[in-house]
Enzyme design. Structure first.
Site, PDB file in Angstrom:
ATOM      1  N   CYS A  42      31.364  88.289  46.349  1.00  0.00           N
ATOM      2  CA  CYS A  42      30.989  87.235  47.287  1.00  0.00           C
ATOM      3  C   CYS A  42      32.210  86.823  48.117  1.00  0.00           C
ATOM      4  O   CYS A  42      33.341  86.871  47.638  1.00  0.00           O
ATOM      5  CB  CYS A  42      30.432  86.021  46.538  1.00  0.00           C
ATOM      6  SG  CYS A  42      29.849  84.709  47.650  1.00  0.00           S
ATOM      7  N   ASP A  44      32.987  83.949  48.887  1.00  0.00           N
ATOM      8  CA  ASP A  44      33.433  82.634  48.418  1.00  0.00           C
ATOM      9  C   ASP A  44      34.941  82.630  48.129  1.00  0.00           C
ATOM     10  O   ASP A  44      35.448  83.500  47.416  1.00  0.00           O
ATOM     11  CB  ASP A  44      32.652  82.287  47.130  1.00  0.00           C
ATOM     12  CG  ASP A  44      32.803  80.832  46.733  1.00  0.00           C
ATOM     13  OD1 ASP A  44      33.959  80.375  46.582  1.00  0.00           O
ATOM     14  OD2 ASP A  44      31.784  80.151  46.560  1.00  0.00           O
ATOM     15  N   ARG A  46      36.644  81.009  46.226  1.00  0.00           N
ATOM     16  CA  ARG A  46      37.032  80.774  44.831  1.00  0.00           C
ATOM     17  C   ARG A  46      36.909  82.026  43.965  1.00  0.00           C
ATOM     18  O   ARG A  46      37.162  81.972  42.755  1.00  0.00           O
ATOM     19  CB  ARG A  46      36.152  79.661  44.237  1.00  0.00           C
ATOM     20  CG  ARG A  46      36.320  78.335  44.954  1.00  0.00           C
ATOM     21  CD  ARG A  46      35.202  77.373  44.610  1.00  0.00           C
ATOM     22  NE  ARG A  46      33.909  77.845  45.098  1.00  0.00           N
ATOM     23  CZ  ARG A  46      32.765  77.185  44.927  1.00  0.00           C
ATOM     24  NH1 ARG A  46      32.762  76.037  44.271  1.00  0.00           N
ATOM     25  NH2 ARG A  46      31.635  77.669  45.407  1.00  0.00           N
ATOM     26  N   HIS A  98      28.728  85.350  41.201  1.00  0.00           N
ATOM     27  CA  HIS A  98      29.317  84.202  40.499  1.00  0.00           C
ATOM     28  C   HIS A  98      28.302  83.084  40.386  1.00  0.00           C
ATOM     29  O   HIS A  98      27.472  82.893  41.281  1.00  0.00           O
ATOM     30  CB  HIS A  98      30.591  83.721  41.203  1.00  0.00           C
ATOM     31  CG  HIS A  98      30.356  83.157  42.573  1.00  0.00           C
ATOM     32  ND1 HIS A  98      30.358  81.802  42.826  1.00  0.00           N
ATOM     33  CD2 HIS A  98      30.089  83.746  43.760  1.00  0.00           C
ATOM     34  CE1 HIS A  98      30.123  81.597  44.111  1.00  0.00           C
ATOM     35  NE2 HIS A  98      29.946  82.757  44.706  1.00  0.00           N
ATOM     36  N   CYS A 101      26.829  80.111  43.171  1.00  0.00           N
ATOM     37  CA  CYS A 101      26.943  80.777  44.481  1.00  0.00           C
ATOM     38  C   CYS A 101      26.095  80.028  45.515  1.00  0.00           C
ATOM     39  O   CYS A 101      24.880  79.892  45.357  1.00  0.00           O
ATOM     40  CB  CYS A 101      26.490  82.232  44.369  1.00  0.00           C
ATOM     41  SG  CYS A 101      26.672  83.143  45.921  1.00  0.00           S
TER      42      CYS A 101
HETATM   43 CO    CO Z   1      28.890  83.098  46.405  1.00  0.00          CO
END
Ligand code: CO
Length: 201
Positions: A42, A44, A46, A98, A101
């Site tokens: 992803c 993302d 993080r 994750h 998400c």
């Molecule tokens: Co995500």
């Protein structure tokens, strides 16, 4: 110094530290890359592939998009996959989702998110295909976590059904496709599924 300017200061400090540890590190890497892993994760902020796996530059080839989706019409993802499998000859493809998400959560709602809803339709399909697995409050943490996991498993299936991976297995190439999920809450990775070349008939 602004946050942006600090990027360059930190970068020079980092490059210096790496060189102190291994004077030829950048020279060697500039001549070739030979990663064993392809990471499809992803976007993302993080969930950074190298840090999570504690791998230095050169060890992991990376493709990231919203909610780690693999669709056979995505030339970007397919090009990364082809280069990783056919040129770099990675031994492991990791599809990593994750918990928590935002893309998966948005796919569960009927709100209008604009253009991104077209992308999230790929995850809505995973939800529809598995609708009997979801119980109670649609947005409960359990249900969100379940869709994160089912999405990883579906994207692993999509990777395995590409001509790129099927042909690699047909040639007898050593290649395993793994489905992983990462927990933002404790930083721990978990393997959900693992696919190796099907036995020749
Ligand atoms: Co995500």
């Amino acid at each position: 110094m602004s946050d942006f300017e600090r990027i360059f200061a930190r970068n020079r400090e980092w490059a210096e530290r790496v060189k102190q540890n291994d004077p030829d590190f950048f020279l060697n890497l500039s001549q070739q890359q030979a990663p064993e892993f392809l990471w499809i994760g992803c976007a993302d902020s993080r969930v950074p592939a190298n840090q999570i796996m504690t791998l230095p530059p050169g060890e992991v080839f990376v493709h990231r998009n919203i909610a780690n989706v693999v669709v056979p019409s995505d030339l970007n993802c397919l090009s990364v996959l082809q280069f990783a499998v056919e040129v770099l000859k990675v031994k492991h493809i990791i599809v990593c989702g994750h918990y928590g998400c935002g893309g998966v959560r948005a796919a569960m709602s009927s709100e209008d998110h604009g253009l991104i809803d077209n992308w999230l339709n790929h995850i809505r399909l995973v939800h529809r295909l598995n609708h009997d697995r979801f119980e109670g409050d649609m947005f409960s943490e359990d249900n969100q976590n379940l869709l994160c996991e089912l999405n990883v498993e579906e994207q692993v299936r999509n990777v395995c059904s590409t001509t790129i991976v099927r042909n690699a297995w047909g040639r007898g190439q050593d290649l395993t496709v793994h489905g992983l999920v990462y927990a933002l809450k404790d930083g721990i990775l978990k393997e959900l599924c693992r696919n190796e070349a099907p036995e020749a008939a």
